[in-house]
Design a protein around this motif. Structure first.
Motif, PDB file in Angstrom:
ATOM      1  N   ALA A 207       0.863  -1.269   0.072  1.00  0.00           N
ATOM      2  CA  ALA A 207       0.002   0.026   0.056  1.00  0.00           C
ATOM      3  C   ALA A 207       0.932   1.162  -0.103  1.00  0.00           C
ATOM      4  CB  ALA A 207      -0.879   0.068   1.354  1.00  0.00           C
ATOM      5  N   ASP A 208       2.070   1.008  -0.194  1.00  0.00           N
ATOM      6  CA  ASP A 208       3.104   2.170  -0.071  1.00  0.00           C
ATOM      7  C   ASP A 208       2.828   3.339   0.983  1.00  0.00           C
ATOM      8  OD1 ASP A 208       5.357   3.594  -1.069  1.00  0.00           O
ATOM      9  OD2 ASP A 208       3.991   5.162  -2.199  1.00  0.00           O
ATOM     10  N   ARG A 209       2.637   2.550   2.385  1.00  0.00           N
ATOM     11  CA  ARG A 209       2.638   3.389   3.699  1.00  0.00           C
ATOM     12  C   ARG A 209       3.888   3.774   3.964  1.00  0.00           C
ATOM     13  NH1 ARG A 209      -1.423   5.723   5.409  1.00  0.00           N
ATOM     14  NH2 ARG A 209      -1.727   4.847   7.400  1.00  0.00           N
ATOM     15  N   PRO A 210       4.289   4.882   4.711  1.00  0.00           N
ATOM     16  CA  PRO A 210       5.404   5.273   5.120  1.00  0.00           C
ATOM     17  C   PRO A 210       5.961   4.235   6.194  1.00  0.00           C
ATOM     18  CG  PRO A 210       4.118   7.117   4.850  1.00  0.00           C
ATOM     19  CD  PRO A 210       3.465   5.890   4.597  1.00  0.00           C
ATOM     20  N   THR A 211       7.243   3.941   5.653  1.00  0.00           N
ATOM     21  CA  THR A 211       8.004   2.897   6.731  1.00  0.00           C
ATOM     22  C   THR A 211       9.496   2.900   6.748  1.00  0.00           C
ATOM     23  OG1 THR A 211       6.294   1.229   5.795  1.00  0.00           O
ATOM     24  CG2 THR A 211       8.182   0.324   7.094  1.00  0.00           C
ATOM     25  N   LEU A 212       9.923   3.100   7.962  1.00  0.00           N
ATOM     26  CA  LEU A 212      11.313   3.055   8.209  1.00  0.00           C
ATOM     27  C   LEU A 212      11.664   1.841   9.063  1.00  0.00           C
ATOM     28  CD1 LEU A 212      13.971   4.861   8.341  1.00  0.00           C
ATOM     29  CD2 LEU A 212      12.995   5.599  10.724  1.00  0.00           C
ATOM     30  N   GLY A 213      12.886   1.335   8.517  1.00  0.00           N
ATOM     31  CA  GLY A 213      13.475  -0.053   9.260  1.00  0.00           C
ATOM     32  C   GLY A 213      14.858   0.201   9.352  1.00  0.00           C
ATOM     33  N   VAL A 214      15.315  -0.032  10.721  1.00  0.00           N
ATOM     34  CA  VAL A 214      16.666   0.178  11.085  1.00  0.00           C
ATOM     35  C   VAL A 214      17.185  -1.051  11.567  1.00  0.00           C
ATOM     36  CG1 VAL A 214      18.000   1.117  12.928  1.00  0.00           C
ATOM     37  CG2 VAL A 214      15.927   2.696  12.022  1.00  0.00           C
ATOM     38  N   CYS A 215      18.472  -1.428  10.935  1.00  0.00           N
ATOM     39  CA  CYS A 215      19.285  -2.736  11.233  1.00  0.00           C
ATOM     40  C   CYS A 215      18.155  -3.983  11.070  1.00  0.00           C
ATOM     41  CB  CYS A 215      19.494  -2.788  12.537  1.00  0.00           C
ATOM     42  SG  CYS A 215      21.098  -4.237  12.782  1.00  0.00           S
TER      43      CYS A 215
END
Length: 233
Positions: free
Chosen positions: A81-89
């Motif tokens: 759905a192209d929802r704003p997402t941030l992933g770290v490590c």
């Protein structure tokens, strides 16, 4: 008010320095631990912003951690759905897996403060703020680059340090959020075996944390601030 949800895979790995730009961008922050009984019922498509932090487990350790395939399936729906997402490590590895890429042991530990080499695409992205800045690395897993993403930065040990998909999905293997958070001491004492594997000295890491940490966090905050400003809703 916009809502952000932080997914914590272990309590000692929170959003740390990234909290400031997220709150400044107008988000109310909620948190959930994957160990919580409520995690299975959480709709990861719902929050305006999803932030997934790190953890010592591997994406491929699904038999040991049954919540991993649940999280990947929910994340795949959010990314679709192209929802704003941030992933770290670990969070970046989760994004890679949810986009269909393989995640696997990299064969060596990358641990300590060192700069990420920002490529041409990265120089035209929010990653430009960390160019040349020593940031914290603490991992031994890596991933294949998913289809239809832009690689933004690399190190000598691991080529895939950061990528984005459009404006709304950002995956960061490194920890530019860490440098002022007192939980760094928990990392040193709880993950002491990693120091042995990486042949790193805890005393030297503490010194590097004091020297490089504030600069790394300032750069990381600028990076996240610019990324949040460019999100397409």
């Amino acid at each position: 008010m916009k809502r952000a949800l932080i997914v914590r895979h272990v309590p000692r790995e929170g959003a740390a320095g990234y909290l400031q730009p997220i709150e400044a961008a107008g988000y109310h922050i909620d948190r959930i631990d994957v160990a919580s009984p409520d995690f299975a019922d959480v709709n990861l498509c719902e929050p305006d912003l999803l932030i997934m932090m790190g953890g010592p487990m591997g994406v491929y350790e699904q038999e040991l951690h049954p919540w991993i395939p649940v999280q990947i399936a929910k994340l795949a729906a959010r990314l679709s759905a192209d929802r704003p997402t941030l992933g770290v490590c670990l969070g970046s590895q989760m994004i890679a897996a949810a986009l269909g890429a393989q995640v696997y042991p990299g064969g060596h530990m990358e641990l300590g403060f060192a700069p990420v080499s920002v490529n041409a695409a990265g120089a035209e992205s929010p990653l430009r703020h960390i160019d040349g800045v020593p940031v914290l690395h603490w991992h031994s897993d890596t991933f294949d680059l998913p289809d239809n993403v832009e690689l933004l930065g690399s190190t000598a040990k691991y080529a895939h340090q950061a990528f984005r998909r459009g404006r709304n999905v950002l995956a960061l293997q490194f920890h530019a959020e860490m440098g002022e958070d007192p939980r760094f001491e928990d990392w040193l004492t709880h993950f002491w075996a990693d120091l042995d594997v990486a042949q790193q000295c805890g005393i030297a890491l503490r010194a590097d944390h004091g020297l490089h940490g504030p600069v790394a966090v300032a750069a990381g905050r600028a990076m996240i601030d610019e990324w949040l400003a460019g999100i397409e809703v």
